[in-house]
Design a protein around this motif. Structure first.
Motif, short mmCIF file in Angstrom:
data_model
loop_
_atom_site.label_atom_id
_atom_site.label_comp_id
_atom_site.label_asym_id
_atom_site.label_seq_id
_atom_site.Cartn_x
_atom_site.Cartn_y
_atom_site.Cartn_z
N UNK A 211 0.65 -1.24 0.04
CA UNK A 211 0.05 0.02 -0.09
C UNK A 211 0.86 1.38 -0.01
N UNK A 212 2.17 1.22 -0.15
CA UNK A 212 3.02 2.36 -0.02
C UNK A 212 3.29 3.03 1.19
N UNK A 213 3.39 2.21 2.29
CA UNK A 213 3.37 3.11 3.45
C UNK A 213 4.50 2.26 4.45
N UNK A 214 5.16 2.87 5.28
CA UNK A 214 5.98 2.48 6.28
C UNK A 214 5.43 2.73 7.51
N UNK A 215 4.97 1.71 8.42
CA UNK A 215 4.35 1.78 9.57
C UNK A 215 5.12 1.37 10.85
N UNK A 216 4.95 2.23 11.94
CA UNK A 216 5.63 1.95 13.21
C UNK A 216 4.34 1.45 14.13
N UNK A 217 4.81 0.44 14.90
CA UNK A 217 3.90 -0.35 15.74
C UNK A 217 4.40 -0.51 17.15
N UNK A 218 3.57 -0.42 18.04
CA UNK A 218 3.69 -1.21 19.71
C UNK A 218 3.04 -2.48 19.42
N UNK A 253 19.62 5.23 14.71
CA UNK A 253 18.37 4.86 14.51
C UNK A 253 18.02 5.27 13.04
N UNK A 254 18.75 4.88 12.04
CA UNK A 254 18.51 5.20 10.67
C UNK A 254 17.98 3.74 10.07
N UNK A 255 16.91 4.21 9.18
CA UNK A 255 16.20 3.18 8.52
C UNK A 255 16.25 3.21 6.91
N UNK A 256 16.55 2.30 6.30
CA UNK A 256 16.45 2.25 4.63
C UNK A 256 15.56 1.37 4.36
N UNK A 257 15.04 1.88 3.08
CA UNK A 257 14.04 1.03 2.49
C UNK A 257 14.42 0.87 1.06
N UNK A 258 14.48 -0.25 0.54
CA UNK A 258 14.76 -0.52 -0.73
C UNK A 258 13.23 -0.94 -1.50
N UNK A 271 12.43 8.45 15.69
CA UNK A 271 12.55 9.48 16.66
C UNK A 271 11.89 8.67 17.94
N UNK A 272 12.61 7.82 18.69
CA UNK A 272 12.21 7.02 19.41
C UNK A 272 11.30 7.69 20.75
N UNK A 273 11.82 8.80 21.40
CA UNK A 273 10.88 9.39 22.44
C UNK A 273 9.39 9.58 21.83
N UNK A 274 9.48 10.31 20.66
CA UNK A 274 8.14 10.66 20.18
C UNK A 274 7.30 9.75 19.49
N UNK A 275 8.07 8.37 19.42
CA UNK A 275 7.60 7.21 18.64
C UNK A 275 7.01 7.85 17.15
N UNK A 276 8.03 8.47 16.51
CA UNK A 276 7.56 8.57 15.05
C UNK A 276 8.48 8.27 14.23
N UNK A 277 8.23 8.38 12.82
CA UNK A 277 9.34 8.02 11.76
C UNK A 277 9.64 9.48 11.26
N UNK A 278 10.82 9.74 10.78
CA UNK A 278 11.09 11.03 10.23
C UNK A 278 11.72 10.93 8.70
N UNK A 279 11.29 11.53 7.66
CA UNK A 279 11.78 11.27 6.62
C UNK A 279 13.23 12.05 6.52
N UNK A 280 14.28 11.49 5.97
CA UNK A 280 15.36 12.07 6.05
C UNK A 280 15.68 12.42 4.45
N UNK A 281 16.07 11.30 3.56
CA UNK A 281 16.64 11.47 2.12
C UNK A 281 16.00 10.28 1.33
N UNK A 282 16.36 10.98 -0.04
CA UNK A 282 15.83 9.89 -1.22
C UNK A 282 17.13 9.98 -1.92
#
Length: 408
Positions: A211-218, A253-258, A271-282
């Protein structure tokens, strides 16, 4: 479903696979130029007496490697192939320990954190465990799904087994009693292609989907914490972005998607304290990216479909990831791949990607009306066959006295 070409890194060990072969080398900066090559076509075959119901030999497969992984410490490496085999290796030094048969072709595998078992997920939705310390021990059915499994993971404490399937679900099961389900992580609207438990934040799970998403879960509660939509910029595929690999670097805490069929890599940061994913670069490439992997020293290795430069190494400089051109270990590893390019070239020709996993779309209203019209036509034909003459609404016409019925 893994790409036919793949990359794996653990410590200073680097493995590249393609077709039925893989080669293992080192990323150490020393003069060590050792190389280990293994070809599944030379592995132990299944007994020829295995035959199908019609008496013909069963499909022996193409020996293509379907999935592979290192254990947590890097002491073991395992793969499954198209000939329904699980092959286990010791890595220090490299040595094949066993070749075991699996029930069905596998889509993913992982080691438990204790390295006592390797778990394999197959196309029918089952997960089997195989002992590591008993290299020829048989498999044990641990859990099953009604849908094809695409990935399997374990929590760092080995308490939970997480499975991702084609029907958009992520299931969290107790490892000690897999029939007991802790939670479901629900929210994806297409197949879940990859899942990854964050090692330095073991309560968190990353997932990617068609579906074109990256998701973060507890994951224990099944609660979705954050969702990022990945917009493909250079993919030749008609479908939405589907990640074929999630790789993670614990240092920052970098994440790379291929992406599947995509000449691009996306960099995020947790961003672990805020429980968020931050886009950095393409990161954009001139050739298709087959796989990506982080190394412990924060380098990002990229395997691409280019014989002249099969491997590209990136490092963060001033907050931006930039390619490294002058690296002896990069040149050495790339030289090994150029010398064995046939295995990658053949793998590329066989790789169908993830496109077959998307749901077939249709106009349900139009389909319903078309079927309804067909049923009405068949009913009308049936009544005409039974009645000598029908009126406009299918009723038999009254005939005048002495009149002969018309021939049908």
């Amino acid at each position: 479903m893994a790409s036919a070409a793949g990359l794996a890194l653990c410590g200073q060990a680097l493995v590249v696979r393609g077709g039925s072969r893989f080669l293992a080398t080192t990323t150490a900066s020393s003069d060590d130029d050792s190389l280990f090559i293994y070809d599944c076509s030379t592995a132990e075959k299944k007994p020829q007496e295995n035959k199908g119901e019609d008496g013909q030999p069963v499909d022996k497969g193409s020996d293509t490697i379907l999935a592979s992984t290192f254990s947590t410490s890097g002491s073991y490496f395992a793969l499954t192939d198209d000939s329904k085999r699980l092959i286990l290796f010791r890595t220090k030094p490299w040595q094949c320990l066993s070749v075991r048969s699996v029930v069905r072709r596998c889509t993913a595998l992982t080691f438990t954190a204790s390295e006592e078992k390797v778990l394999v997920a197959d196309k029918s939705g089952d997960v089997y465990s195989f002992p590591v310390l008993e290299p020829y021990g048989g498999g044990t059915l641990e859990l099953g799904h009604l849908s094809m499994l695409l990935d399997v993971a374990v929590s760092p404490d080995d308490r939970f087994v997480l499975t991702a399937d084609r029907d958009e679900k992520i299931r969290v099961s107790w490892a000690a009693a897999p029939h007991s389900i802790e939670s479901f992580c629900l929210g994806h609207t297409e197949f879940v292609s990859r899942i990854f438990v964050v090692p330095n934040h073991p309560e968190l799970l990353l997932s990617s989907s068609g579906d074109g998403t990256l998701r973060l879960w507890e994951f224990r509660s099944g609660r979705e914490l954050h969702c990022c939509h990945v917009e493909p910029k250079g993919t030749p595929c008609e479908k939405r972005f589907a990640a074929s690999r999630i790789t993670y670097c614990s240092r920052e805490n970098y994440i790379a998607l291929a992406g599947d069929c995509a000449p691009e890599v996306y960099i995020f940061q947790l961003d672990a304290p805020r429980r968020q994913l931050v886009y950095r670069q393409h990161l954009s490439f001139d050739h298709r990216v087959w796989d990506v992997a982080f190394e412990e020293t924060q380098g990002l290795w990229v395997l691409q479909a280019c014989r002249e430069a099969p491997l590209v190494l990136f490092r963060p400089v001033g907050g931006r990831w930039q390619s490294v051109s002058e690296s002896n270990m990069l040149k050495r590893a790339s030289g090994h791949l150029r010398g064995n390019w046939a295995m990658l070239e053949g793998a590329a020709a066989l790789d169908g990607g993830l496109s077959s996993l998307y749901k077939a779309t249709s106009d349900h209203v139009a389909t319903y009306l078309r079927k309804k019209e067909e049923r009405q036509r068949q009913q009308l034909e049936k009544r005409r066959y039974k009645s000598p003459q029908l009126g406009p609404r299918g009723q038999t016409k009254k005939m005048k006295s002495g009149a002969m019925p018309l021939s049908p």
